[in-house]
Design a protein around this motif. Sequence first.
Motif: not given
Length: 196
Positions: A98-112
């Motif tokens: 997922r795009a975040r501020a200042r050109g950074r990225v955060s991870r999304i974990k979709k667990r099963t």
Amino acid sequence: MARPRTETVEERPEVRASAQYLRVTPRKARLVVEHIRGRSVPEARTVLAFTPRAAAREVEKVLASAVANAEANHGLLGDELIVSAAYVDEGPTIKRWRARARGRVSRIKKRTCHVTLRLTPAETDGTARRTRRAQAAPAPAEAPAETAAVEEPKAAEKPKRTRKPAAAKKPATPKAEAAEKPKPKRTTRKKKTEDS
């Protein structure tokens, strides 16, 4: 010298059903599964029907599948079964970004997760097994009538505690005293004029 053979113990049939790769977090699914472990099938269905979590719908499908397996493959009655084991295992985690501020990225974990239920028929005498709560807290033994009669007057002898009214309390600190005093009204200043 040959060992004597041990007797074969008749095992109760165990019916199993599982759902793989469910898009539910394992932790959330475990919260639902804990409610039905050790219960009879009709009771488990009722609990799941009134559970407001999304994982309850998925667990309900697994329970229906296990009951259908028992009736079709083993000739058992669905309402006479008990959920003997219910557990949730972790499945693979889908990773997204997922795009975040200042050109950074955060991870999304979709667990099963993988949900597994095991059903066994009720005990042969027709009674269901005791639940975990009933096993953990045995019924208290009844006290003789004499000891109960002796304890009652002791409870009646204790005087009741009364609280002092809030107005009677005095402030403990000088700051509290200052806070209780009413503040004087502020007056507005007179503007200076050039004449005076």
